[in-house]
Each structure stands twice: as structure tokens, then as C-alpha cells.
Scaffold this active site. Structure first.
Site, PDB file in Angstrom:
ATOM      1  CB  THR A 112      -0.959  -0.086   1.446  1.00 28.01           C
ATOM      2  OG1 THR A 112      -1.994  -0.977   1.039  1.00 28.01           O
ATOM      3  CG2 THR A 112      -1.501   1.316   1.504  1.00 28.01           C
ATOM      4  CD  GLN A 157      -3.470  -7.846  -1.377  1.00 33.68           C
ATOM      5  OE1 GLN A 157      -3.246  -6.840  -1.029  1.00 33.68           O
ATOM      6  NE2 GLN A 157      -2.630  -8.837  -0.880  1.00 33.68           N
ATOM      7  CG  HIS A 216      -5.493  -8.488   1.289  1.00 31.90           C
ATOM      8  ND1 HIS A 216      -5.011  -9.353   2.434  1.00 31.90           N
ATOM      9  CD2 HIS A 216      -5.080  -7.263   1.371  1.00 31.90           C
ATOM     10  CE1 HIS A 216      -4.179  -8.472   2.901  1.00 31.90           C
ATOM     11  NE2 HIS A 216      -4.325  -7.179   2.490  1.00 31.90           N
ATOM     12  CG  ASN A 271      -1.840  -8.472   6.032  1.00 25.01           C
ATOM     13  OD1 ASN A 271      -1.258  -9.308   6.688  1.00 25.01           O
ATOM     14  ND2 ASN A 271      -1.283  -7.954   5.215  1.00 25.01           N
ATOM     15  CE1 TYR A 280      -6.730  -3.636   6.607  1.00 22.04           C
ATOM     16  CE2 TYR A 280      -5.247  -5.104   5.517  1.00 22.04           C
ATOM     17  CZ  TYR A 280      -5.546  -3.915   6.179  1.00 22.04           C
ATOM     18  OH  TYR A 280      -4.223  -2.916   6.450  1.00 22.04           O
ATOM     19  NE  ARG A 282       0.809 -10.806   1.205  1.00 21.68           N
ATOM     20  CZ  ARG A 282       1.260 -10.082   1.774  1.00 21.68           C
ATOM     21  NH1 ARG A 282       0.605  -8.853   1.687  1.00 21.68           N
ATOM     22  NH2 ARG A 282       2.552  -9.652   1.706  1.00 21.68           N
ATOM     23  CG  ASN A 311      -5.413  -3.816  10.574  1.00 20.68           C
ATOM     24  OD1 ASN A 311      -5.183  -3.040  11.009  1.00 20.68           O
ATOM     25  ND2 ASN A 311      -5.275  -4.224   9.302  1.00 20.68           N
ATOM     26  N   GLY A 349       8.714  -7.682  -0.003  1.00 19.68           N
ATOM     27  CA  GLY A 349       8.089  -6.243   0.051  1.00 19.68           C
ATOM     28  C   GLY A 349       8.909  -4.989  -0.122  1.00 19.68           C
TER      29      GLY A 349
END
Length: 358
Positions: free
Chosen positions: A26, A100, A176, A179, A181, A228, A236, A317
Site C-alpha cells: 500500500t 490484489q 486478500h 492482515n 481485513y 494471500r 489490525n 515487500g
């Protein structure tokens, strides 16, 4: 023959010239209004086209899927046209690129939602922490639990995003599921307290990820789809009482779909962040397909993982932020540029397209 980062790889429909993947990152540099990709984004990705595969920054699948400022969507005609600039630029350089697909779920804020609505989540549980908004950091709010009757429309949003990705010229999509989400929120018993078919047992909590993956695969073909996951990433405010059993089940469920790959974050996002100990080799055994590993790999560790059969490819990354020519640098054992964390999120070309190549 011993395999390494420079051994070609068949990944779904794509023949990759190397196993060095650019991980999704991001960068908050979409044009406003509309969260539209533009020429600067096209340049950034084209500079990195020597990667075996580029996976773009996460791209919200609908207006309600947004949770950060200036993240490029894949739900409107203008955004599709903007992403076409990106895919054309990458393909002109001989590269390959997946997008993604992202829904942030509760990791949002009413100021980022249509009509100031509450963000949605599996359950009405407020995450610890703060949202990044156009007005600065603001405390997360208690989200609204998605109704069971709303799930088909959510699946349709993913399907449409995949269709849009195809129109925009992408070679495939990555779902996605990591992480903290939305899809990860459904997977975990800390954030999912539902009592319907999408909550309770591991099978039920995995249902949405499976249904999303099936819908997207149906739309564009499973050999153009990656997923992923991040089993031990606490980012988070996410956690589960038994991540090993949960993610072995996820890998097993996704295995027969014929996907291009499973992309596994083998650690946390932040420096020193890590969750419980985890047997990633078990996921490798359960998933019958390409296993892409990610989190803290350098060239030496990456080559060892591929040579030992622990992974088929490695996604990098932060090294890709500062080294557009990471493939060449690894090939020549050259020194890497140091990234500037102050320019990771938002801004202009500084710290984005101005890192030097060899």
C-alpha cells in the site's frame, strides 16, 4: 538440478522468468477524487517489471471496501481505465501483473465510507487502534455486523472486481485474505462471533473465503487466481485460538480449486511482530499448488527455501520499495538501496519513483 530464485516457474497460466515476486504494498498515491490510478503509478510499476510477477497494492472492490486515504479502487470505470495505464506500462516492459482484491471490513472509519455509514464486519466488535483518515488518525468505531442476506451481494462485488481486473488488462488477481481485513476477520474466532453458517466452527468461519475464491475463479479461471493469508500476523487486532488448525483447514479447502498459488505471510507486518509458533511446512503439504512465501526473506534465505522445496517462489515487500531493479541486484550480488520509511505512505514521486537503479 537445484532450483533457486532464477529458475523459471509455471504459475497458473503464466511462465515466470524468475521466482522473485513483488509483494503487495500500500502506497496511498491514487488520484483524488475517485481513488484512480494515474501516470505516476504506471511509472512506479513499470520500473519493477523485471519481477517474476508484480502483485499490486491492495485495491478495494467496492465503495464500502475502502479504509485508507488514496488507495486505488477496482470498482468504477475511471479506476479500470487508470489501472489499464498501469498494466499497459508493465506489459510494454515485458512484465506480468496481478491485482490484489481488498475489502478492509472493520478497519475503516465512517469518514471513508459512503454517506458516513459504519464499516461492516463479521461481528459488531470494535478493533483496538486508530484509522488513517483524510483528517488524520481517528479511533476505530464499532462496525456493523453483515447480515447473512448481504453475503451474496458481497460475493458479487468480488466477482465484479475480478471482471474489472480482466477489463483493465491484469494477468490475474490475488484475493486478500490476510492482515486483519474482512476475509481474515471472518476466519478468526476473536473477530467472528457469528451464529449463522459463517461463524462458529472452523469450517463455517472459512466459508466466506472459500466462496469468494470460488466466485472469482468462476469469473476469470482458477489458474489466474492467488490467495494471500497471514496465519500469525497480529496486525489490525486480529487473533485466533487455534491458528494451526484453522489455516491447515484453509489450505486443504483451497487446494482442489486449481489456483495459481497460495501466498503465505510467515510473520507479522511490523518489525519484531510475530504471533504464536506455527508449522508453515504443514500448509505446504496441505496445499497442492505453488506456495509463495513472504516475510523477512533476503536473497540467501530465499534461495535456501526454494532449494529445500519449502517454497516455490518468494514475495519481497520493502526491498521492492527502494530497489526497482531488485532482480538485477540479486543476480549481480549488488548492494541494495536503503528505503525511506517517511515516504512509504502518501506523497509524490519522492521515495516512490526516484530510487536509483544500478
Amino acid at each position: 538440478m537445484t532450483k533457486d530464485l532464477f529458475t523459471p516457474l509455471q504459475l497458473g497460466r503464466l511462465q515466470l522468468p524468475n521466482r522473485i515476486l513483488m509483494a503487495p504494498l500500500t502506497r496511498n498515491r491514487a488520484a483524488r477524487p475517485g481513488n484512480v490510478p494515474h501516470a505516476l503509478n504506471a511509472l512506479y510499476y513499470a520500473q519493477r517489471a523485471t519481477a517474476g510477477l508484480i502483485i499490486t497494492e491492495a485495491s478495494p472492490i467496492s465503495p464500502t471496501a475502502h479504509g485508507y486515504p488514496a488507495t486505488p479502487g477496482i470498482h468504477g470505470a475511471e479506476q479500470v481505465a487508470g489501472w489499464r495505464l498501469v498494466t499497459d506500462a508493465v506489459h510494454e516492459k515485458g512484465g506480468r501483473i496481478y491485482i490484489q482484491l481488498w475489502h478492509v471490513g472493520r478497519i475503516s472509519h465512517p469518514s471513508l465510507q459512503p454517506d458516513g455509514a459504519l464499516p461492516v464486519a463479521p461481528s459488531a466488535i470494535r478493533p483496538e487502534g486508530q484509522a488513517f483518515t483524510y483528517e488524520g488518525l481517528q479511533d476505530f468505531v464499532t462496525p456493523r455486523a453483515l447480515e447473512t442476506s448481504e453475503i451474496p451481494a458481497l460475493l458479487e462485488d468480488y466477482r465484479n472486481a475480478a471482471k474489472n481486473a480482466f477489463s483493465a488488462g491484469f494477468d490475474g488477481v490475488e484475493i486478500h485474505g490476510a492482515n486483519g481485513y474482512l476475509l481474515d476477520q471472518f476466519l478468526r474466532d476473536r473477530s467472528n462471533h457469528r451464529t449463522d453458517a459463517y461463524g462458529g466452527t472452523i469450517e463455517n468461519r472459512s466459508r466466506l473465503l472459500r466462496e469468494v475464491t470460488a466466485a472469482v475463479s468462476e469469473e476469470i479461471g482458477p489458474d489466474r487466481v492467488g490467495v494471500r493469508i497471514s496465519p500469525i500476523n497480529p496486525f489490525n487486532d486480529i487473533a485466533d485460538s487455534n491458528p494451526q488448525a484453522l489455516f491447515e483447514h484453509v489450505a486443504e479447502e483451497l487446494s482442489p480449486l486449481g489456483l495459481a498459488y497460495l501466498h503465505v505471510m510467515e510473520g507479522g507486518i511490523g518489525a519484531g511482530e510475530s504471533g504464536p509458533t506455527f508449522d508453515f511446512a504443514a500448509l505446504r503439504r496441505k496445499f497442492n499448488g505453488n506456495y509463495v512465501a513472504n516475510a523477512g526473506y533476503d536473497k540467501v534465505r530465499a534461495n535456501a527455501a526454494i532449494a529445500d522445496g519449502k517454497a516455490d517462489a518468494i514475495a519481497f515487500g520493502v526491498p521492492y520499495i527502494a530497489n526497482p531493479d531488485l532482480v538485477e541486484r540479486y543476480a549481480r550480488n549488488a548492494a541494495l538501496n536503503e528505503p525511506d520509511p517517511n515516504t512509504f505512505y502518501g506523497g509524490d514521486e519522492k521515495g516512490y519513483t526516484d530510487y536509483p537503479t544500478l
